[in-house]
Design a protein around this motif. Structure first.
Motif, mmCIF file in Angstrom:
data_model
loop_
_atom_site.group_PDB
_atom_site.id
_atom_site.type_symbol
_atom_site.label_atom_id
_atom_site.label_comp_id
_atom_site.label_asym_id
_atom_site.label_seq_id
_atom_site.Cartn_x
_atom_site.Cartn_y
_atom_site.Cartn_z
ATOM 1 N N VAL B 312 0.844 -1.205 0.000
ATOM 2 C CA VAL B 312 0.000 0.000 0.000
ATOM 3 C C VAL B 312 0.874 1.248 0.000
ATOM 4 N N LEU B 342 -8.822 -2.505 -2.580
ATOM 5 C CA LEU B 342 -8.489 -1.652 -1.449
ATOM 6 C C LEU B 342 -9.560 -1.697 -0.374
ATOM 7 N N LEU B 346 -9.308 -2.714 3.393
ATOM 8 C CA LEU B 346 -9.681 -1.818 4.488
ATOM 9 C C LEU B 346 -10.518 -2.572 5.516
ATOM 10 N N GLY B 360 -4.203 2.759 4.463
ATOM 11 C CA GLY B 360 -5.087 2.350 3.372
ATOM 12 C C GLY B 360 -5.873 3.539 2.830
#
Lengths: 209, 493
Positions: B312, B342, B346, B360
């Motif tokens: 990330v 993503l 998360l 994130g």
């Protein structure tokens, strides 16, 4: 945090991007006293933003103690001996044998039986110790190459090379894989003299001593 | 596909509570170290199984005479087994700091050890290397630095063939690297970068993981941006690293973790990220992110966050490079699956490691800030609501969530239309009830954009007692001006 069910399917689907909705900005947006402006942000290495992740990383480094025996690639086998002629070392694990073989029998000079830690050092050794063409060329050009991988320097004599290794690469002066070959030289020349069939054949080696 | 990395070994007889307590202490120590920019960790490779076989983990402190005797036997013993046993005894003794101190003060001890390291007896070599490894792991600088005469040999052996031995050499080098700049000032001219570049072509996973570790330590050095990273970028290492991060059946978690961190240290030092982009870093990392999102759904594997975090970070920092911005170019990351991935990650962070949520969301900001396409995807993939749910986690997270929402809203009416009505208004009113200045400030910014672009937004705000919610912030220095302006807009349009 509930994710829409279609999301997982989207992940597994084809690459692609949505056709973007039309962008239409008003000049009043972000005007004082408001200050928002969409912008990407980059963080340098020591930024405190990275603190948590860095700490987790180091906890991991400190934690892991490897369990060598748990490796599936290391079975114990019934004892066997090294098959190289003259070697009777016994082993009960393939990894031990691999190490033994590479240390003692791999990268071995077929002329003088010295073992070297790498193919690179072996090649250099053979060239410098057992190749008479090398000696001839070395009289006229820099043939002794630096032993450090990636360094392309060449030198006139092995002593110059050693000096370079010590001064430039901070190698120990008694680096074990860079022994000078003075004694060897004398021996070989003595041998060559004896083998010559007739005294009228020009013999470079005798003269260059 | 994800081959499990080697398991954690817990010292037996430790209660769970004691372990947690120790971990908290270590964590606190690490945080302190990081703030002082002294974050250094060494890795110790010990063969637990052999130790058990040798009769348990009792560590014996050796005196001078004993050490000398073991060294003498190791060097001049007649029987090979006898020599080996002597070295093993020495090695076990060297697990203790006191023995280490005595050892390094003994004249000729390191010299003898180096001699054994470079002998042709494979098992003696290995044991000598293990002794050096114990020394390299010491927290006492004097002990670790005593290993310096051996470094040229450790580097030479990296081009050998015995994977066990190479692994040991690499971990030892890795420990020495973090010791001090003085050590690195010796290792760099000795050719550590070309040696690693040659060694990274090894097919052995254990070697690769060790190499990644050593390299990550090198790249973490203070002087790395000026002295080390340029050398690394000029070598073949980056291409190999990216290759080792390619998702697929061959990806190994332990190896990938090390090299992802290597890449992070290179990228966040901002030496020449454009080069990495031309080598395909964005594509590789993007695909890896997708792969990781798929993996977290499949497995409870502890440790995936160790890889997600650096990936990330790398992506997020690379996106800020000019080279990444050429829309439509081959290097441009324009796959909305990245957004899907993503969000899945998360959610994973929320459950596993909430402290990584800000990172994130930082990536989410960098994806959406200048991209109408990603902002549109955020809407079309129904991700606005999940985003709103993150607002209750923490102030830092809230500010980031609101920033992303502002990224969407600032693109105009077509975008605000999709933000409205839904949960957005009640959620914003909730955030206005908080006292954190930054959270409230960002909420106010978002409201201004909504009032500007979404007809009826101001009215709905008034109807829901929005003015009252704003009142408590009228006297706050950083908020006053904006609060007043917003109140005026709401009332008069």
């Amino acid at each position: 945090m509930q994710l829409p069910p279609a999301l997982h399917a989207r992940l597994a689907g084809a690459p692609g991007a949505a056709a973007p909705l039309p962008v239409q900005r008003d000049s009043l947006a972000g005007n004082a006293p408001f200050r928002f402006a969409a912008r990407q942000v980059r963080f340098p290495r020591e930024h405190e933003f990275f603190e948590d992740g860095d700490v987790q990383r180091h906890l991991y480094l400190q934690d892991v103690i490897t369990q060598v025996a748990a490796e599936p690639e290391r079975p114990r086998v019934p004892e066997f001996t090294c098959q190289v002629a003259g070697c009777c070392q016994a082993f009960d694990a393939l990894e031990d044998y691999e190490h033994h073989y590479h240390t003692l029998h791999g990268n071995v000079c077929s002329y003088c039986k010295r073992a070297f830690p790498s193919g690179h050092l072996l090649d250099t050794h053979i060239q410098e110790w057992h190749d008479s063409l090398f000696q001839i060329l070395a009289e006229r050009q820099d043939m002794y190459q630096c032993l450090v991988e990636g360094c392309t320097e060449k030198f006139r004599t092995s002593r110059d090379r050693k000096q370079h290794l010590v001064a430039h690469h901070l190698y120990p002066a008694d680096f074990r894989f860079d022994k000078p070959r003075k004694a060897q030289q004398a021996w070989e020349r003595a041998g060559a003299l004896v083998q010559h069939p007739s005294p009228s054949v020009p013999c470079g080696c005798a003269l260059t001593l | 596909m994800w081959r499990g990395r080697r398991g954690l070994l817990r010292p037996s007889g430790c209660g769970v509570e004691e372990l947690r307590c120790r971990r908290r202490e270590r964590e606190a120590a690490l945080r302190k170290a990081r703030r002082e920019q002294q974050l250094v960790s060494k890795r110790l490779l010990r063969d637990e199984a052999t130790e058990e076989a040798e009769g348990g983990r009792v560590v014996v402190i050796l005196g001078e005479a004993q050490i000398q005797e073991f060294l003498r036997l190791a060097q001049r013993g007649i029987e090979e087994k006898e020599r080996e046993r002597a070295l093993v005894s020495l090695r076990r003794g060297l697990q203790h700091p006191e023995t280490q101190q005595t050892f390094i003060r003994l004249e000729g001890s390191i010299r003898t050890l180096v001699g054994l390291l470079t002998s042709n007896q494979a098992l003696l070599q290995l044991e000598a290397a293990r002794c050096l490894h114990e020394l390299s792991h010491s927290e006492q600088s004097a002990v670790a630095e005593a290993c310096l005469p051996a470094t040229s040999y450790l580097l030479t052996y990296l081009s050998g063939h015995s994977s066990d031995f190479i692994e040991l050499c690499l971990y030892t080098l890795g420990n020495l690297i973090v010791e001090s700049e003085a050590v690195r000032r010796q290792l760099l001219p000795q050719g550590i970068v070309p040696a690693l570049a040659a060694c990274i072509q090894s097919p052995h996973l254990t070697v690769l993981e060790a190499l990644g570790y050593a390299l990550s330590q090198l790249l973490q050095a203070k002087e790395a941006p000026e002295k080390i990273i340029p050398l690394v970028l000029g070598s073949t290492l980056p291409q190999h690293i990216l290759q080792l991060l390619q998702p697929g059946p061959k990806l190994n978690l332990g190896v990938a973790v090390e090299f992802a961190w290597c890449l992070h240290y290179i990228i966040c030092s901002q030496v020449n990220n454009a080069l990495l982009i031309t080598q395909g870093a964005l594509t590789t990392l993007g695909l890896l992110l997708l792969d990781l999102a798929a993996a977290v759904q499949r497995t409870e594997d502890a440790g995936l966050e160790l890889l997600v975090c650096p990936v990330v970070r790398c992506l997020s920092n690379l996106l800020t490079e000019a080279a990444a911005e050429t829309v439509g170019g081959p290097m441009h990351l324009q796959d909305e699956r990245v957004l899907a991935a993503l969000f899945i990650l998360l959610q994973f962070f929320l459950h596993k490691q909430p402290s990584l949520l800000p990172e994130g969301l930082w990536l989410l900001n960098n994806l959406t800030a200048n991209s109408p396409s990603f902002c549109t995807s955020l809407i079309s993939l129904d991700l606005i609501e999940p985003l709103l749910h993150l607002l209750s986690v923490s102030n830092v997270v809230s500010v980031l969530v609101l920033t992303v929402l502002c990224n969407v809203a600032e693109k105009g009416p077509a975008y605000c239309q999709h933000l409205w009505p839904g949960l957005l208004l009640p959620t914003l009113l909730d955030t206005l009830a908080l006292s954190d200045t930054e959270v409230v400030g960002q909420s106010v910014e978002l409201l201004q954009l909504l009032f500007l672009y979404q007809p009826g937004a101001a009215q709905a705000f008034l109807q829901q007692s929005g003015l009252q919610a704003l009142q408590r912030h009228e006297e706050v220095a950083q908020l006053q001006d904006r609060v007043h302006a917003l109140q005026q807009t709401a009332l008069h349009g």
